[in-house]
Design an enzyme around this catalytic site. Structure first.
Site, PDB file in Angstrom:
ATOM      1  N   ASP A 203       0.845  -1.191   0.000  1.00  0.00           N
ATOM      2  CA  ASP A 203       0.000   0.000   0.000  1.00  0.00           C
ATOM      3  C   ASP A 203       0.883   1.244   0.000  1.00  0.00           C
ATOM      4  O   ASP A 203       2.011   1.195   0.486  1.00  0.00           O
ATOM      5  CB  ASP A 203      -0.919   0.015   1.238  1.00  0.00           C
ATOM      6  CG  ASP A 203      -2.195   0.808   0.983  1.00  0.00           C
ATOM      7  OD1 ASP A 203      -3.256   0.191   0.789  1.00  0.00           O
ATOM      8  OD2 ASP A 203      -2.116   2.070   0.939  1.00  0.00           O
TER       9      ASP A 203
ATOM     10  N   ASP B  38       3.801   2.163  -4.302  1.00  0.00           N
ATOM     11  CA  ASP B  38       2.966   3.055  -5.097  1.00  0.00           C
ATOM     12  C   ASP B  38       2.907   2.457  -6.499  1.00  0.00           C
ATOM     13  O   ASP B  38       3.890   2.494  -7.236  1.00  0.00           O
ATOM     14  CB  ASP B  38       3.619   4.450  -5.108  1.00  0.00           C
ATOM     15  CG  ASP B  38       2.868   5.427  -6.005  1.00  0.00           C
ATOM     16  OD1 ASP B  38       1.881   4.998  -6.637  1.00  0.00           O
ATOM     17  OD2 ASP B  38       3.269   6.599  -6.072  1.00  0.00           O
ATOM     18  N   VAL B  39       1.771   1.889  -6.864  1.00  0.00           N
ATOM     19  CA  VAL B  39       1.695   1.162  -8.148  1.00  0.00           C
ATOM     20  C   VAL B  39       1.777   2.093  -9.352  1.00  0.00           C
ATOM     21  O   VAL B  39       1.924   1.634 -10.483  1.00  0.00           O
ATOM     22  CB  VAL B  39       0.431   0.263  -8.254  1.00  0.00           C
ATOM     23  CG1 VAL B  39       0.487  -0.873  -7.265  1.00  0.00           C
ATOM     24  CG2 VAL B  39      -0.836   1.075  -8.118  1.00  0.00           C
TER      25      VAL B  39
ATOM     26  N   ASN C 259      -5.442  -4.894  -6.532  1.00  0.00           N
ATOM     27  CA  ASN C 259      -6.667  -4.315  -5.997  1.00  0.00           C
ATOM     28  C   ASN C 259      -6.602  -2.794  -5.857  1.00  0.00           C
ATOM     29  O   ASN C 259      -7.637  -2.136  -5.813  1.00  0.00           O
ATOM     30  CB  ASN C 259      -6.927  -4.989  -4.632  1.00  0.00           C
ATOM     31  CG  ASN C 259      -7.936  -4.248  -3.790  1.00  0.00           C
ATOM     32  OD1 ASN C 259      -9.117  -4.230  -4.119  1.00  0.00           O
ATOM     33  ND2 ASN C 259      -7.475  -3.617  -2.716  1.00  0.00           N
TER      34      ASN C 259
ATOM     35  N   TYR D  14     -13.276   6.722 -14.312  1.00  0.00           N
ATOM     36  CA  TYR D  14     -13.057   5.500 -13.524  1.00  0.00           C
ATOM     37  C   TYR D  14     -13.379   4.253 -14.350  1.00  0.00           C
ATOM     38  O   TYR D  14     -12.623   3.285 -14.376  1.00  0.00           O
ATOM     39  CB  TYR D  14     -13.941   5.548 -12.269  1.00  0.00           C
ATOM     40  CG  TYR D  14     -13.760   4.367 -11.326  1.00  0.00           C
ATOM     41  CD1 TYR D  14     -12.508   4.060 -10.784  1.00  0.00           C
ATOM     42  CD2 TYR D  14     -14.855   3.574 -10.969  1.00  0.00           C
ATOM     43  CE1 TYR D  14     -12.350   2.981  -9.926  1.00  0.00           C
ATOM     44  CE2 TYR D  14     -14.702   2.494 -10.099  1.00  0.00           C
ATOM     45  CZ  TYR D  14     -13.452   2.201  -9.586  1.00  0.00           C
ATOM     46  OH  TYR D  14     -13.298   1.143  -8.736  1.00  0.00           O
TER      47      TYR D  14
ATOM     48  N   LYS E  43     -11.103   0.754 -16.056  1.00  0.00           N
ATOM     49  CA  LYS E  43     -11.573  -0.531 -15.518  1.00  0.00           C
ATOM     50  C   LYS E  43     -11.997  -1.460 -16.658  1.00  0.00           C
ATOM     51  O   LYS E  43     -11.806  -2.672 -16.591  1.00  0.00           O
ATOM     52  CB  LYS E  43     -12.735  -0.314 -14.544  1.00  0.00           C
ATOM     53  CG  LYS E  43     -12.298   0.277 -13.196  1.00  0.00           C
ATOM     54  CD  LYS E  43     -11.488  -0.725 -12.386  1.00  0.00           C
ATOM     55  CE  LYS E  43     -11.263  -0.267 -10.952  1.00  0.00           C
ATOM     56  NZ  LYS E  43     -10.448  -1.219 -10.182  1.00  0.00           N
TER      57      LYS E  43
END
Ligand SMILES: [Zn+2]
Length: 684
Positions: free
Chosen positions: A466, A489-490, A516, A582, A586
């Protein structure tokens, strides 16, 4: 080695015991047992044991002489009175007249003579304690003593080092026979202050707790001094060609130390790893490894944790990992064949009654790099690594003062397959994700935390990734001592690389990724700033791609398949008004899931997604719920359960869907919907 006895502490434990009905001798027995247990140079992980002969009242109020001895496998460093079960001493002493006794009969007699019938099983060395006449008996597998006695001329070396103050008992496996032999040796030299158990350890006795304990310290110090005096010059360092990193080597090692399940296609038996590279480790790795690695354990009970031999791999040179992987595979296959052969030979000798344990190595040595401990859990891997390091420390000093020599292969087999030794590991049914390593991104959020918790409960070791390291740390702490929080940090490629390297360094590899991490941006698509859209793609699409790429790299190096799980959200198939920023990434993520399923199916790597909706989380806060419910003229409860089933969907429901996908070995490119029923979002 110095005595750690402190009068004030001893008095305090006696005073404390008096309040709870613990007699002074027992309080001091607890005190010195803890002192011994706290020093890893004396005992490790449930090894060693102590006892006290005293009197107590039984159930009928009769005053009886009892032996209070450490329970089998109990940790001396944290011993309590309950882990020193009391047994009637007289019946145990009378067993001496027997020539032999079967293990199960002996255990039955021991249990029948427990004052408290619900007490734990006494130590496997209970008969040694029972037959020795002294009030206090202490037994350890002290490192310096093992270096001295694990040698062909151990007996002569002991005669010099201890000036005849200790009796010498030739090697016999722990149990009834050893106890009888020990008492015979003592009766021939009744002034002995203790005994050396050849190739096994040391026993000291005393009339009081302090005397037995301080004799142990004194004798171990004499052994240390002897080693120091006789030490030959140190080995010359070998210069290895540039070794590859632990992060690059570990997945290869873990892969070759895994085994396909015979019954379920697609299932693997995997182990978790622990890496060590201290000075002694590196020194032993550049000594005569082929000979030493076949030498065997330094004390018999280590065999249940490390097996009798480590797997020795070649040096792993940077840039030549393909070659290393090929050799490692060959060496691991030879190890398994060797183990199976060893089992077959000795099982035949034992009448064919034993059941073969899994043949995978528990210790792997990589010259120039370090050692890996392996086990079905991280805790087991740590224990295996601790014992492997102890093995190296003992062997190193033995070689500096002579030559390392352990017990025979047959003797090692007898201990490894002794039911009383195996009982120390306890009955452990394999959990569904046993031996697997899972990483969860966005692990501090509601769904991430619930998923990490569910996977840990199913037996996986979990890494919690995270951006909020403190929050990930809190969740990890709630899960258990081996759960690993990792800052990640992705949206930052370097951060992802560092995080996945960390997972591999700590656990040895990765089997499951739950990708996730995400956040919601809004805006009417024809008017939204490009910057907003790009930000959302950076996290909600590229963030997943970076994590998945890092995971696949590890999975391919292991060669044991794997599982990628994506949190896709219902937006991917059922867009909401003004939710384009968003929903679009996705939707791309759903395509990404299928692309991974397609490109890596042949490698046994599965890719699945969960479509969840309306979960209380950082993306749907109490304030948002209140506002949306109000806007629709609904109560909050009706808003949250506004689906076909009329049930609120929780983060735990999503976690269970991920868990199901991780376990469904024949399922890939699947989308599981967790939204209580929404026809517009149903997959077609
Ligand atoms: Zn022992």
């Amino acid at each position: 080695m110095k005595s750690a006895w402190v009068d004030r502490d001893a008095e305090a434990i006696v005073a404390q015991g008096a309040k709870s009905g613990v007699e002074p001798d027992l309080a001091l027995r607890i005190y010195t047992t803890r002192l011994l247990g706290r020093d890893p140079k004396l005992v490790l992980h449930g090894g060693g044991n102590t006892s006290l002969k005293t009197r107590m009242r039984d159930r009928f109020g009769e005053d009886v002489e009892v032996l209070r001895v450490k329970a089998s496998g109990a940790n001396m460093a944290a011993i309590e009175a309950a882990s020193l079960p009391a047994l009637r001493l007289d019946p145990l002493r009378r067993l001496r007249t027997l020539d032999t006794i079967a293990d199960d009969e002996l255990v039955g007699i021991e249990r029948a003579n427990l004052i408290d019938p619900a007490a734990p099983n006494p130590s496997v060395e209970v008969m040694l304690h029972a037959l020795l006449p002294h009030k206090f008996v202490d037994h350890t597998h002290a490192r310096a003593v093992l270096s001295l006695i694990d040698q062909p001329d151990g007996e002569e070396k002991c005669a010099t080092a201890f000036s005849g103050r200790l009796g010498f008992v030739p090697y016999l496996m722990p149990g009834f026979g050893l106890a009888k032999k020990a008492i015979e040796v003592l009766e021939r030299a009744p002034a002995s202050e203790g005994l050396i158990l050849s190739k096994h350890g040391i026993v000291t006795f005393g009339n009081d707790a302090r005397q037995a304990y301080e004799r142990m310290i004194e004798m171990v110090t004499l052994a240390e001094d002897f080693l120091e005096r006789k030490c030959k010059s140190r080995v010359i360092a070998t210069l290895w060609r540039e070794p590859a990193s632990v992060a690059a080597v570990a997945p290869i090692v873990r892969g070759v130390c895994s085994r396909k399940d015979d019954k379920t296609e697609g299932a693997w038996h995997r182990l978790v790893m622990e890496f060590r590279a201290g000075t002694t480790v590196l020194n032993v790795l550049q000594s005569d490894l082929p000979r030493l690695s076949e030498g065997g354990v330094v004390t018999p009970d280590h065999t249940i944790r490390t097996k009798n031999w480590p797997l020795v791999l070649p040096h792993a040179e940077d840039g030549k990992l393909d070659e290393f992987a090929r050799h490692a595979r060959g060496a691991a296959d030879r190890f398994v064949r060797h183990y199976r052969d060893y089992f077959a030979r000795h099982n035949q000798r034992a009448g064919g009654s034993k059941k073969e344990l899994d043949p995978l190595p528990r210790v792997v040595l990589v010259p120039g790099l370090g050692l890996f401990g392996l086990g079905p859990t991280k805790r087991d891997a740590i224990i295996a690594a601790d014992i492997a390091e102890e093995w190296m420390a003992v062997v190193y000093d033995a070689e500096l003062t002579g030559e390392f020599e352990s017990i025979s292969e047959a003797d090692m087999f007898d201990v490894e397959y002794w039911p009383l030794e195996q009982a120390k590991l306890g009955a452990r049914p394999e959990p569904p994700l046993g031996g697997q390593i899972a990483a969860v991104t966005g692990a501090a959020g509601a769904i991430g935390a619930a998923t990490a918790t569910a996977f840990a409960a199913a037996g996986a070791e979990v890494a919690l990734l995270d951006v909020d390291f403190a929050a990930a740390g809190k969740t990890a702490q709630a899960i258990g001592e081996t759960a690993l929080p990792v800052r990640c940090d992705v949206t930052d490629a370097e951060s992802v690389r560092t995080a996945f390297d960390k997972i591999v360094k700590v656990f040895g590899g990765l089997d499951i990724l739950v990708s996730n991490a995400g956040a919601a941006w809004q805006g009417r698509i024809g008017e939204v700033e490009e910057e907003v859209l790009r930000k959302s793609f950076e996290l909600n699409f590229y963030g997943h791609q970076r994590a998945a790429q890092a995971a696949v790299k590890i999975m391919l190096a292991q060669g044991t398949g794997g599982c990628l799980l994506f949190n896709v959200s219902k937006q991917a198939v059922n867009p909401g008004a003004n939710f384009g920023p968003y929903g679009l990434p996705k939707a791309a993520l759903l395509a990404l899931t299928r692309q991974y399923a397609l490109d890596y199916g042949a490698d046994g790597i599965r890719a699945n997604a969960v479509n969840a909706d309306r979960i209380r989380s950082g993306l749907l806060t109490p304030a948002m719920i209140a506002a949306r419910a109000k806007a629709r003229g609904l109560s909050e409860k009706d808003y949250m359960s506004g689906n076909l089933l009329g049930r609120e969907v929780t983060a735990d429901d999503v976690a269970q869907a991920f868990l199901h996908q991780a376990l469904a070995l024949k399922t890939t490119a699947d989308v599981t919907t967790v939204d209580g029923g929404n026809i517009a979002a149903a997959m077609r």
